[in-house]
Design an enzyme around this catalytic site. Sequence first.
Site, PDB file in Angstrom:
ATOM      1  N   ASP A   1       1.966  -2.874  -9.437  1.00  0.00           N
ATOM      2  CA  ASP A   1       1.658  -4.160 -10.057  1.00  0.00           C
ATOM      3  C   ASP A   1       2.020  -4.170 -11.537  1.00  0.00           C
ATOM      4  O   ASP A   1       2.630  -5.115 -12.045  1.00  0.00           O
ATOM      5  CB  ASP A   1       0.169  -4.489  -9.898  1.00  0.00           C
ATOM      6  CG  ASP A   1      -0.224  -4.638  -8.437  1.00  0.00           C
ATOM      7  OD1 ASP A   1       0.685  -4.728  -7.587  1.00  0.00           O
ATOM      8  OD2 ASP A   1      -1.434  -4.651  -8.154  1.00  0.00           O
TER       9      ASP A   1
ATOM     10  N   HIS B   1       0.823  -1.226   0.000  1.00  0.00           N
ATOM     11  CA  HIS B   1       0.000   0.000   0.000  1.00  0.00           C
ATOM     12  C   HIS B   1       0.854   1.274   0.000  1.00  0.00           C
ATOM     13  O   HIS B   1       0.340   2.362   0.236  1.00  0.00           O
ATOM     14  CB  HIS B   1      -0.986   0.022   1.184  1.00  0.00           C
ATOM     15  CG  HIS B   1      -2.030  -1.057   1.089  1.00  0.00           C
ATOM     16  ND1 HIS B   1      -3.238  -0.853   0.471  1.00  0.00           N
ATOM     17  CD2 HIS B   1      -2.029  -2.345   1.500  1.00  0.00           C
ATOM     18  CE1 HIS B   1      -3.950  -1.982   0.519  1.00  0.00           C
ATOM     19  NE2 HIS B   1      -3.232  -2.901   1.136  1.00  0.00           N
ATOM     20  N   THR B   2       2.136   1.144  -0.220  1.00  0.00           N
ATOM     21  CA  THR B   2       2.983   2.345  -0.273  1.00  0.00           C
ATOM     22  C   THR B   2       2.979   2.968  -1.672  1.00  0.00           C
ATOM     23  O   THR B   2       3.296   4.142  -1.808  1.00  0.00           O
ATOM     24  CB  THR B   2       4.446   2.008   0.106  1.00  0.00           C
ATOM     25  OG1 THR B   2       4.809   0.817  -0.586  1.00  0.00           O
ATOM     26  CG2 THR B   2       4.602   1.808   1.594  1.00  0.00           C
TER      27      THR B   2
HETATM   28 MG    MG Z   1      -5.296  -6.757  -8.900  1.00  0.00          MG
END
Ligand code: MG
Length: 374
Positions: free
Chosen positions: A161, A25-26
Amino acid sequence: MQFLENFQPELTITSPGRINFIGEHTDYNMGYVLPTAIGNKITFKFSRNDSYNECNVFSVGYQGFSFDLKEIAVSDVQWENYILGVISEISKLTDKVRGFDCTIESNLPLGSGLSSSAAMECGLAYGLNELFDLGLSKLAMVELSQRAEHTYVGTQCGIMDQFASVMSKEGHVILLDCRSLEYQYIPIHIAPYKLIMLNTKVSHNLASSEYNTRKMECEQGVAILQKSNPEVMSLREVTRAMLEKGKSEMPSKVYDRCSFIIDENDRVIAMTEALKKNDLKTVGSILYTAHEGISNLYEVSCPESDFLVDFTKDNDAVLGARQTGGGFGGCTLNIIHENAVDAFIKEASEAYKNKFNIELEAFEVQPSGGTQVI
Ligand code: MG
Ligand code: ADP
């Protein structure tokens, strides 16, 4: 779908899932992350179909669908939005895409925190870039894939991601600064230990709504701190001292979220140093500390993930463990001595089955290369 009967692909692309060593979450808080692609991936086969704007996409296990490049809109079928979102974002950059057929096959578990979503987006972007010679840079593909997730899927994800899926290098993790997008490849040698993922098989559907809530809570923290620190643009610029000074002005949950992010950024740097020194004990203990924060401060764990992390704690062959990915289930990442892996998986599977009546899935991952043409 009709095209499948005599489909002769002219291009094959593989697009991997990813794990993140540390830095959860950074990314959307402009901080640091330390991800790498893994061997599990999505394979795309493409062919131009000689039409101007007719496209057919089929994914194994899903119903195929067709669309017109001139009439792209958000679909009621969520998985189609990963495709349509990328097409929509590409069309803002170039008009060179023409009709194509595509098949998709995956060995990446969905919704398990391994980012099958980014693998979908980036594999499609990469494939169309090759097929129609769009001239997009890797970074452009990363960024347009992230925007697709915002605009069509509705998850306000950071850039990690997609960056990891496209840019990863075998045998390395990427130290990525999500504010400047500067990055370094850090070699990783953990033998005689192995990276073992345990899939909780829990994928709470509150994940994406809670994800957006966490993002808002962090923004709320930034807005409060900006009043006395106008230079602060994101939690990246917030020091521990600033946060403590502003603590009384913020709801306690907002304080906890900010506190986690500040610590988590520090952990990315500490983890990078530990990996460079091959100090695996420290690597493991950082994972445990991070999980505490994930569970208690950021509150994105769940009983199943907490159970699996706790289960490792009295086993000397496990150096560390934590839940990875956006949260509320998915996989835990475990660093386990190679001699103990089989016995550990057996014990953990039995304990997990007894407690939750779920068959645990365990698999090894290796830092792998990013999206590529085969
Ligand atoms: Mg995903
Ligand atoms: P994660 O990215 O952690 O796997 P997400 O919820 O972000 O979890 O993304 C999972 C979604 O991505 C699936 O529910 C599905 O809509 C889409 N998806 C992933 N892989 C495929 C695939 N092979 N075919 C079609 N859709 C897929």
